[in-house]
Motif scaffolding. Structure first.
Motif, mmCIF file in Angstrom:
data_model
loop_
_atom_site.group_PDB
_atom_site.id
_atom_site.type_symbol
_atom_site.label_atom_id
_atom_site.label_comp_id
_atom_site.label_asym_id
_atom_site.label_seq_id
_atom_site.Cartn_x
_atom_site.Cartn_y
_atom_site.Cartn_z
ATOM 1 N N ALA A 54 0.827 -1.214 0.000
ATOM 2 C CA ALA A 54 0.000 0.000 0.000
ATOM 3 C C ALA A 54 0.857 1.258 0.000
ATOM 4 O O ALA A 54 0.432 2.308 0.474
ATOM 5 N N TYR A 55 2.078 1.118 -0.518
ATOM 6 C CA TYR A 55 2.901 2.267 -0.902
ATOM 7 C C TYR A 55 3.492 3.068 0.256
ATOM 8 O O TYR A 55 3.858 4.226 0.062
ATOM 9 N N ALA A 56 3.621 2.478 1.407
ATOM 10 C CA ALA A 56 4.367 3.149 2.476
ATOM 11 C C ALA A 56 5.853 3.148 2.103
ATOM 12 O O ALA A 56 6.314 2.332 1.296
ATOM 13 N N LEU A 57 6.602 4.059 2.702
ATOM 14 C CA LEU A 57 8.043 4.105 2.457
ATOM 15 C C LEU A 57 8.760 3.173 3.435
ATOM 16 O O LEU A 57 8.701 3.361 4.652
ATOM 17 N N GLU A 69 11.119 -3.907 8.020
ATOM 18 C CA GLU A 69 9.689 -4.137 8.258
ATOM 19 C C GLU A 69 8.931 -2.868 7.896
ATOM 20 O O GLU A 69 9.263 -1.774 8.360
ATOM 21 N N CYS A 70 7.922 -2.997 7.062
ATOM 22 C CA CYS A 70 7.123 -1.854 6.627
ATOM 23 C C CYS A 70 6.440 -1.192 7.832
ATOM 24 O O CYS A 70 5.873 -1.886 8.678
ATOM 25 N N PRO A 71 6.462 0.148 7.892
ATOM 26 C CA PRO A 71 5.877 0.835 9.037
ATOM 27 C C PRO A 71 4.344 0.779 9.060
ATOM 28 O O PRO A 71 3.737 1.071 10.081
ATOM 29 N N LEU A 72 3.725 0.396 7.936
ATOM 30 C CA LEU A 72 2.263 0.482 7.886
ATOM 31 C C LEU A 72 1.580 -0.825 8.299
ATOM 32 O O LEU A 72 0.742 -0.828 9.211
ATOM 33 N N HIS A 73 1.930 -1.931 7.649
ATOM 34 C CA HIS A 73 1.248 -3.202 7.960
ATOM 35 C C HIS A 73 2.232 -4.329 8.221
ATOM 36 O O HIS A 73 1.855 -5.495 8.160
ATOM 37 N N ALA A 74 3.485 -3.979 8.420
ATOM 38 C CA ALA A 74 4.502 -4.924 8.897
ATOM 39 C C ALA A 74 4.935 -5.984 7.887
ATOM 40 O O ALA A 74 5.409 -7.048 8.286
ATOM 41 N N ALA A 75 4.791 -5.720 6.596
ATOM 42 C CA ALA A 75 5.439 -6.617 5.625
ATOM 43 C C ALA A 75 6.932 -6.594 5.899
ATOM 44 O O ALA A 75 7.490 -5.575 6.301
ATOM 45 N N GLU A 87 3.554 -12.708 3.432
ATOM 46 C CA GLU A 87 2.593 -12.719 2.329
ATOM 47 C C GLU A 87 2.060 -11.319 2.020
ATOM 48 O O GLU A 87 1.830 -10.968 0.859
ATOM 49 N N ILE A 88 1.890 -10.500 3.033
ATOM 50 C CA ILE A 88 1.287 -9.179 2.813
ATOM 51 C C ILE A 88 2.174 -8.292 1.923
ATOM 52 O O ILE A 88 1.673 -7.385 1.242
ATOM 53 N N GLY A 89 3.447 -8.576 1.870
ATOM 54 C CA GLY A 89 4.342 -7.782 1.036
ATOM 55 C C GLY A 89 4.148 -7.986 -0.453
ATOM 56 O O GLY A 89 4.603 -7.197 -1.267
HETATM 57 S S1 FES Z 1 2.035 -0.680 3.042
HETATM 58 FE FE1 FES Z 1 3.635 -2.037 3.540
HETATM 59 S S2 FES Z 1 2.636 -3.735 4.435
HETATM 60 FE FE2 FES Z 1 1.026 -2.404 3.888
#
Ligand code: FES
Length: 117
Positions: A54-57, A69-75, A87-89
């Motif tokens: 979902a395009y977080a940095l 680890e993505c700051p938004l949903h932890a991919a 999987e979410i990544g």
């Molecule tokens: S935007 Fe990175 S896991 Fe959702």
């Protein structure tokens, strides 16, 4: 790391080695491409900075043990290979050839094919 570098492709100076911190990546933009720079040991890695989910940095995420680890949903992604670990990544990240010359971090914009086996 210069793996995948192409002698025909120009190098872009994007940071100094002194700017990099082993715990905190930095985000840069080169010709409209957002790229994250990571320091693992004494090696610099450059991978795409926008999370495919979902395009977080990712450069604003949490770096630990060679994983970002993505700051938004932890991919989670392996920094050295770009491999997606959750999987979410959705997919692996593109990596860019990078080198350090006289304290300057340089990269090439063509994407690097890595063995993701
Ligand atoms: S935007 Fe990175 S896991 Fe959702």
């Amino acid at each position: 790391m210069t793996t995948g570098a192409d002698a025909e492709t120009p190098w872009h100076e994007v940071a100094t080695l002194a700017q990099l911190d082993p715990d905190f990546p930095i985000g840069i933009e080169v010709q409209g491409q957002k790229i994250g720079l990571f320091l693992l040991g004494d090696a610099v890695h450059a991978i795409e900075d926008v999370c495919p989910h979902a395009y977080a940095l990712l450069s604003q995420g949490f770096q630990e043990d060679g994983v970002i680890e993505c700051p938004l949903h932890a991919a989670r992604f392996d920094i050295a290979s770009g491999k997606c670990l959750t999987e979410i990544g959705q997919r692996d990240l593109h990596c860019f050839p990078v080198r350090v010359q006289q304290g300057q971090v340089q990269l090439q914009l063509q994407r690097q094919a890595k063995d993701r086996a």
